[in-house]
Design an enzyme around this catalytic site. Structure first.
Site, short mmCIF file in Angstrom:
data_model
loop_
_atom_site.label_atom_id
_atom_site.label_comp_id
_atom_site.label_asym_id
_atom_site.label_seq_id
_atom_site.Cartn_x
_atom_site.Cartn_y
_atom_site.Cartn_z
CG ASP A 208 -1.91 1.13 1.22
OD1 ASP A 208 -2.94 0.98 0.54
OD2 ASP A 208 -1.66 2.17 1.87
CB ILE A 209 1.05 4.23 -2.23
CG1 ILE A 209 1.45 3.40 -3.46
CG2 ILE A 209 1.81 5.56 -2.23
CD1 ILE A 209 1.12 4.07 -4.79
CD GLU A 252 -4.57 3.98 -1.57
OE1 GLU A 252 -4.81 4.32 -0.40
OE2 GLU A 252 -5.42 4.07 -2.48
#
Length: 336
Positions: A208-209, A252
């Site tokens: 996950d960003i 994301e």
């Protein structure tokens, strides 16, 4: 037999000969007489007209006019006549000739060897029917069939390509060009089956960003899309094997499947991914490092305990553990 009877019989023969000659000269069928030495002795008017011959008389007593035949049919005609002579059978042949005007004419010919009372070959009778119209129709039909087959082949190829592209599109994320969630789900089931069959590990990375919503608000969605693509490419470039798969899971989030990889191996790959993304140095002022980073959660299960639900659930828990520990880090799932 009396003189009168002989005279009547001679007249009948003469009349029959005259009628036969009249029929031959007016019949649409071309009739030729060829002697045993293959010299032309007679050709009916139909054949003379078909070949556009002005005067047939110079051809009589001369070798059969094979020059009217193209070379391939010329050889075939000679062999056909030889076959009739050797077998004493009636034979047939279809061949093209070229008349004196250069036009192609097709004939279906029946070749009959005729023998005298002593069983000696007396002559060949060659009866030919003009089949040019039929052959032209056959050739045209063949051309149409060829064109149709070519068109069908092209359409089939185009359809196959369209279906291929449709399949690729249905399994590809439109933005990052990675495989999408649909493809990931299918590959996950395949990898689980393989791992169970071979008694090997299967690892899942959840990526996950960090704080991507805030990033989008600060830099705009266009820059957000560019960053998503850069991160996606970096993940793909960080995977060591063709059998490893990265997919965009949504937003994301990305998932990575690592077949035949235990927790230690998965952790090493995850750290490579994390460091490579950080090394992209994508500016993000609100990040602790000043650049875009990711958090990664890992679960590695072996055949006996491997199942789709636990693999995903545990990797997701590990991801949230990474986020709770300050982000920009990698965490393995732990029951503690």
């Amino acid at each position: 037999m009396s003189i009168t009877e002989l005279s009547n019989k001679a007249q009948l023969l003469k009349d029959a000969e005259r009628r036969s000659h009249h029929w031959l000269e007016n019949s649409p069928v071309c009739t030729k007489i060829v002697d045993p030495n293959f010299n032309l002795q007679y050709m009916s008017e139909s054949g003379v007209k078909s070949l556009c011959i002005f005067d047939i008389l110079p051809y009589y007593g001369q070798p059969y006019p094979l020059d009217f035949y193209p070379q391939s049919f010329r050889t075939q005609m000679i062999e056909t006549i030889k076959h009739a002579r050797h077998t004493k059978e009636t034979v047939t042949q279809e061949a093209a000739v070229v008349d004196l005007n250069g036009d192609e004419v097709w004939f279906h010919s029946t070749i009959v060897p005729v023998y005298d009372e002593n069983h000696q070959l007396e002559y060949y009778m060659i009866v030919s029917i003009d089949i040019t119209d039929r052959k032209s129709a056959e050739i045209k039909l063949h051309q149409m069939n060829s064109e149709l087959e070519s068109l069908v082949a092209k359409r089939t190829k185009a359809l196959e390509e369209a279906n291929k592209q449709l399949k690729i599109s249905s399994e590809t994320d439109f933005l990052t060009k990675l495989s999408n969630r649909l493809f990931y789900e299918r590959r996950l089931c395949e990898n689980i089956s393989t791992a169970k069959r071979n008694d090997t590990y299967l690892s899942l990375l959840m990526i996950d960003i960090d704080n991507f919503k805030i990033y989008n608000d600060e830099y705009g969605h266009d820059n957000g899309d560019i960053t998503l693509c850069s991160v996606a490419q970096s993940i793909a470039d960080s995977l060591p094997r063709a059998t490893d798969l990265v997919s965009r899971f949504g937003g994301e989030e990305f998932v990575v499947l690592l077949p035949e990889t235990d927790a230690t191996g998965a952790f090493a790959i995850a750290e490579r991914i994390r460091k490579n993304i950080e090394a992209l140095a994508i500016k993000y002022t609100q990040s602790d490092t000043g650049v875009v980073t990711v958090s990664i959660g890992i679960e590695a299960l072996k055949a006996g305990t491997l199942n789709k639900i636990d693999l995903f659930k545990h990797a997701d828990i590990a991801l949230y553990t990474a986020k709770d520990n300050g982000r920009n880090c990698t965490k393995l799932f732990s029951l503690k």
